[in-house]
Design a protein around this motif. Structure first.
Motif, mmCIF file in Angstrom:
data_model
loop_
_atom_site.group_PDB
_atom_site.id
_atom_site.type_symbol
_atom_site.label_atom_id
_atom_site.label_comp_id
_atom_site.label_asym_id
_atom_site.label_seq_id
_atom_site.Cartn_x
_atom_site.Cartn_y
_atom_site.Cartn_z
ATOM 1 N N VAL A 31 -8.534 27.497 20.702
ATOM 2 C CA VAL A 31 -8.919 27.928 22.040
ATOM 3 C C VAL A 31 -9.873 26.889 22.623
ATOM 4 N N PHE A 32 -9.558 26.414 23.832
ATOM 5 C CA PHE A 32 -10.390 25.428 24.526
ATOM 6 C C PHE A 32 -10.753 25.961 25.900
ATOM 7 N N PRO A 33 -11.873 25.518 26.463
ATOM 8 C CA PRO A 33 -12.268 25.993 27.794
ATOM 9 C C PRO A 33 -11.223 25.616 28.850
ATOM 10 N N PRO A 34 -11.010 26.505 29.819
ATOM 11 C CA PRO A 34 -10.063 26.206 30.888
ATOM 12 C C PRO A 34 -10.681 25.267 31.920
ATOM 13 N N SER A 35 -9.835 24.749 32.796
ATOM 14 C CA SER A 35 -10.276 23.951 33.946
ATOM 15 C C SER A 35 -10.068 24.786 35.198
ATOM 16 N N VAL A 36 -11.031 24.740 36.109
ATOM 17 C CA VAL A 36 -10.921 25.439 37.389
ATOM 18 C C VAL A 36 -11.160 24.416 38.488
ATOM 19 N N SER A 37 -10.248 24.352 39.457
ATOM 20 C CA SER A 37 -10.388 23.411 40.563
ATOM 21 C C SER A 37 -9.863 24.056 41.845
ATOM 22 N N ARG A 54 -7.167 26.904 41.252
ATOM 23 C CA ARG A 54 -6.187 26.637 40.189
ATOM 24 C C ARG A 54 -6.889 26.756 38.851
ATOM 25 N N ILE A 55 -6.357 27.608 37.985
ATOM 26 C CA ILE A 55 -6.915 27.803 36.644
ATOM 27 C C ILE A 55 -5.926 27.237 35.636
ATOM 28 N N GLN A 56 -6.363 26.236 34.896
ATOM 29 C CA GLN A 56 -5.540 25.565 33.894
ATOM 30 C C GLN A 56 -5.970 26.044 32.509
ATOM 31 N N ASN A 57 -5.056 26.679 31.779
ATOM 32 C CA ASN A 57 -5.324 27.108 30.407
ATOM 33 C C ASN A 57 -5.096 25.904 29.487
ATOM 34 N N ASN A 58 -6.141 25.435 28.842
ATOM 35 C CA ASN A 58 -6.056 24.262 27.965
ATOM 36 C C ASN A 58 -5.933 24.639 26.490
ATOM 37 N N SER A 59 -5.611 25.885 26.211
ATOM 38 C CA SER A 59 -5.552 26.378 24.827
ATOM 39 C C SER A 59 -4.128 26.399 24.287
ATOM 40 N N TYR A 60 -4.028 26.504 22.965
ATOM 41 C CA TYR A 60 -2.733 26.546 22.283
ATOM 42 C C TYR A 60 -2.097 27.931 22.320
ATOM 43 N N GLY A 61 -2.788 28.919 22.857
ATOM 44 C CA GLY A 61 -2.263 30.268 22.997
ATOM 45 C C GLY A 61 -2.520 30.774 24.402
ATOM 46 N N GLY A 62 -1.807 31.816 24.785
ATOM 47 C CA GLY A 62 -1.988 32.402 26.102
ATOM 48 C C GLY A 62 -3.361 33.052 26.234
#
Length: 164
Positions: A31-37, A54-62
């Motif tokens: 699990v990694f922090p998401p990006s918000v822009s 825009r929310i970018q999920n940077n993790s290996y799971g949903g």
């Protein structure tokens, strides 16, 4: 008799190994922090801004995203609060958007409108920062993730009162 004991010992060892592997469960996904822009800003007739975040999920799971609480700063002006609740289930390494309406300061609106006269050559620096609440798919509770993004807004040619 010795052969029987060896087979029984081997069967017991295999059963113990199998039980140990079953107890491990599925592998944990990182699990990694998401990006918000900001994907888009639209100026409304009532003076509000409609932000498409825009929310970018940077993790290996949903992850199931639930809220954003932060601030928007345009140029070097006083920041305004960003706060919204929503329900977005974003798969691994994917992105989705949510919209939020906010009332900017008059200085922020003036700075944004000043870029419109320059066309696509005009740009305005912004930053968004704060926390987003999300529940990773393998966890039982939501937790907060910190985000920070710096970028530029430019007028969209042919679409009045819209910046990207």
């Amino acid at each position: 008799m010795g052969r029987l004991l060896r087979w029984m010992a081997l069967a017991a060892l295999m059963a113990a190994l199998l039980a140990g592997l079953v107890a491990c469960g599925p592998p944990r996904k990182s699990v990694f922090p998401p990006s918000v822009s900001i994907q888009e800003v639209s100026l409304r007739p009532n003076g509000q801004w409609q932000l498409t975040l825009r929310i970018q999920n940077n993790s290996y799971g949903g992850m199931d995203f639930r809220s954003i609480d932060g601030e928007l700063k345009v140029a070097d002006l006083v920041p305004v609060r960003l706060h919204t609740r929503f329900d977005l289930d974003i798969p691994a390494f994917a992105a989705d958007v949510t919209q939020i309406n906010l009332l900017p300061t008059p200085e922020m609106t003036a700075a944004l409108k000043a870029t419109a006269s320059k066309g696509s050559a005009g740009s305005l620096a912004y930053s968004v920062s704060g926390n987003t609440s999300a529940q990773p798919e393998q966890e039982k509770a939501a937790r907060d993730f910190t985000f920070h993004d710096n970028d530029w807004l430019s007028p969209v040619p042919g679409i009045p009162n819209t910046w990207r």
